[in-house]
Design an enzyme around this catalytic site. Sequence first.
Site, PDB file in Angstrom:
ATOM      1  N   GLY A   1       2.663   1.813  10.804  1.00 35.35           N
ATOM      2  CA  GLY A   1       3.632   2.892  10.700  1.00 35.35           C
ATOM      3  C   GLY A   1       4.348   3.217  12.004  1.00 35.35           C
ATOM      4  O   GLY A   1       4.997   4.257  12.114  1.00 35.35           O
TER       5      GLY A   1
ATOM      6  N   ASN B   1       0.861  -1.178   0.000  1.00 27.64           N
ATOM      7  CA  ASN B   1       0.000   0.000   0.000  1.00 27.64           C
ATOM      8  C   ASN B   1       0.900   1.232   0.000  1.00 27.64           C
ATOM      9  O   ASN B   1       1.505   1.555   1.024  1.00 27.64           O
ATOM     10  CB  ASN B   1      -0.890  -0.037   1.258  1.00 27.64           C
ATOM     11  CG  ASN B   1      -1.677   1.239   1.452  1.00 27.64           C
ATOM     12  OD1 ASN B   1      -1.784   2.069   0.541  1.00 27.64           O
ATOM     13  ND2 ASN B   1      -2.242   1.398   2.637  1.00 27.64           N
TER      14      ASN B   1
ATOM     15  N   GLU C   1      -5.252  -5.451  10.476  1.00 28.97           N
ATOM     16  CA  GLU C   1      -4.242  -4.428  10.700  1.00 28.97           C
ATOM     17  C   GLU C   1      -4.529  -3.716  12.022  1.00 28.97           C
ATOM     18  O   GLU C   1      -5.348  -2.783  12.056  1.00 28.97           O
ATOM     19  CB  GLU C   1      -4.272  -3.408   9.568  1.00 28.97           C
ATOM     20  CG  GLU C   1      -3.951  -3.982   8.208  1.00 28.97           C
ATOM     21  CD  GLU C   1      -3.377  -2.907   7.299  1.00 28.97           C
ATOM     22  OE1 GLU C   1      -2.230  -3.083   6.880  1.00 28.97           O
ATOM     23  OE2 GLU C   1      -4.060  -1.917   7.035  1.00 28.97           O
TER      24      GLU C   1
ATOM     25  N   HIS D   1      -9.494   0.761   4.882  1.00 27.97           N
ATOM     26  CA  HIS D   1      -8.218   0.946   5.595  1.00 27.97           C
ATOM     27  C   HIS D   1      -8.470   1.861   6.792  1.00 27.97           C
ATOM     28  O   HIS D   1      -9.289   2.766   6.729  1.00 27.97           O
ATOM     29  CB  HIS D   1      -7.178   1.556   4.647  1.00 27.97           C
ATOM     30  CG  HIS D   1      -5.798   1.556   5.225  1.00 27.97           C
ATOM     31  ND1 HIS D   1      -5.380   2.487   6.146  1.00 27.97           N
ATOM     32  CD2 HIS D   1      -4.742   0.728   5.026  1.00 27.97           C
ATOM     33  CE1 HIS D   1      -4.130   2.221   6.491  1.00 27.97           C
ATOM     34  NE2 HIS D   1      -3.721   1.164   5.836  1.00 27.97           N
TER      35      HIS D   1
ATOM     36  N   GLU E   1      -6.920   4.273   7.910  1.00 30.36           N
ATOM     37  CA  GLU E   1      -6.743   5.709   7.642  1.00 30.36           C
ATOM     38  C   GLU E   1      -7.978   6.284   6.956  1.00 30.36           C
ATOM     39  O   GLU E   1      -8.280   7.464   7.084  1.00 30.36           O
ATOM     40  CB  GLU E   1      -5.462   5.919   6.810  1.00 30.36           C
ATOM     41  CG  GLU E   1      -4.226   5.708   7.681  1.00 30.36           C
ATOM     42  CD  GLU E   1      -2.962   5.320   6.953  1.00 30.36           C
ATOM     43  OE1 GLU E   1      -2.914   5.424   5.712  1.00 30.36           O
ATOM     44  OE2 GLU E   1      -2.013   4.894   7.640  1.00 30.36           O
TER      45      GLU E   1
ATOM     46  N   SER F   1       3.608  -2.602  10.208  1.00 26.22           N
ATOM     47  CA  SER F   1       5.054  -2.602  10.443  1.00 26.22           C
ATOM     48  C   SER F   1       5.745  -3.893  10.026  1.00 26.22           C
ATOM     49  O   SER F   1       6.696  -4.339  10.678  1.00 26.22           O
ATOM     50  CB  SER F   1       5.353  -2.278  11.922  1.00 26.22           C
ATOM     51  OG  SER F   1       4.919  -0.964  12.229  1.00 26.22           O
TER      52      SER F   1
ATOM     53  N   LYS G   1       0.074   4.252  -0.224  1.00 22.57           N
ATOM     54  CA  LYS G   1      -0.569   5.435   0.376  1.00 22.57           C
ATOM     55  C   LYS G   1      -0.381   6.656  -0.537  1.00 22.57           C
ATOM     56  O   LYS G   1      -0.373   6.499  -1.753  1.00 22.57           O
ATOM     57  CB  LYS G   1      -0.040   5.680   1.796  1.00 22.57           C
ATOM     58  CG  LYS G   1      -0.085   4.408   2.647  1.00 22.57           C
ATOM     59  CD  LYS G   1       0.084   4.685   4.098  1.00 22.57           C
ATOM     60  CE  LYS G   1       0.129   3.368   4.860  1.00 22.57           C
ATOM     61  NZ  LYS G   1       0.010   3.528   6.295  1.00 22.57           N
TER      62      LYS G   1
HETATM   63  C1  PEP Z   1      -0.681  -0.027   6.166  1.00 24.95           C
HETATM   64  O1  PEP Z   1      -0.852   1.178   6.159  1.00 24.95           O
HETATM   65  O2  PEP Z   1      -1.534  -0.772   5.647  1.00 24.95           O
HETATM   66  C2  PEP Z   1       0.511  -0.558   6.809  1.00 24.95           C
HETATM   67  C3  PEP Z   1       0.514  -1.822   7.146  1.00 24.95           C
HETATM   68  O3  PEP Z   1       1.535   0.316   7.010  1.00 24.95           O
HETATM   69  P1  PEP Z   1       3.011  -0.040   7.622  1.00 24.95           P
HETATM   70  O4  PEP Z   1       3.476  -1.298   6.964  1.00 24.95           O
HETATM   71  O5  PEP Z   1       3.838   1.149   7.262  1.00 24.95           O
HETATM   72  O6  PEP Z   1       2.826  -0.209   9.080  1.00 24.95           O
END
Ligand code: PEP
Length: 245
Positions: A166, A8, A160, A93, A95, A205, A10
């Site tokens: 992040g 992703n 998630e 997601h 976000e 992460s 973003k």
């Molecule tokens: C995400 O935003 O879906 C995500 C998993 O981000 P990160 O890997 O940076 O934690």
Amino acid sequence: MRQLIAGNWKMYGLTEQAAGIAGPLRDGAAGLSCDLLVCPPFTQIASVARILAGSPVAVGGQDCHVATQGAHTGDISAAMLADAGASYVIVGHSERRQNHGETDALVRAKTEAAVAAGLTPIVCVGETEAERVAGRETEVVGGQLSGSLPAGFAGVVAYEPVWAIGTGRTPTEADVAAMHGFIRAALVRQLGAAGQGVSILYGGSVKPSNAAALLAVPEVGGALVGGASLNAEDFLGIARAAVAG
Ligand code: PEP
């Protein structure tokens, strides 16, 4: 079932950066034991799809509108994503849920729109840190699953935990196993035997150094990767850690 490693991007990726990731992915993807997917920002989907054409790397969107077309300024439909070369779309997601007030009902409608356009939806669920501290993680994730997945759902689910996105923090392998087991049972309750065929990705992460341990957890069907997907070598490193299915 082959594991799916999905990136992703973003809101990252001007033309040069997007090509700088997609080119090495195209060249490095042969012979992997997993499926690979990248989800660039809308503006890069068509160009990335052109670079990846003929390679095993699929392209997806990060969101879609519920309608096929119409007076929805600034929005993108699932049909438009498919037309640009996408075969997947991420919906719900955290976000989007947090920053755009997306509800489970809206996520379900987007999931239906994705399927109608021929896309495979990746529906995201996950608890916040406060919800986990309060011991409410399965209640929250269970509610998101029952509210966000339409009847007959045949896409992908991504677990998630919001607090792991992040941050560099990840749940323990035991916590991932417990939640993925809970999600599998909920999918079977909701969808019947078809619930066994839904891949459940872990996201939050994931990086090359922790990918092998996370991807080996039972019921983990792959990874949804944010930050590390912006570096082709890191993303391929995660893909090489996938468990052959
Ligand atoms: C995400 O935003 O879906 C995500 C998993 O981000 P990160 O890997 O940076 O934690």
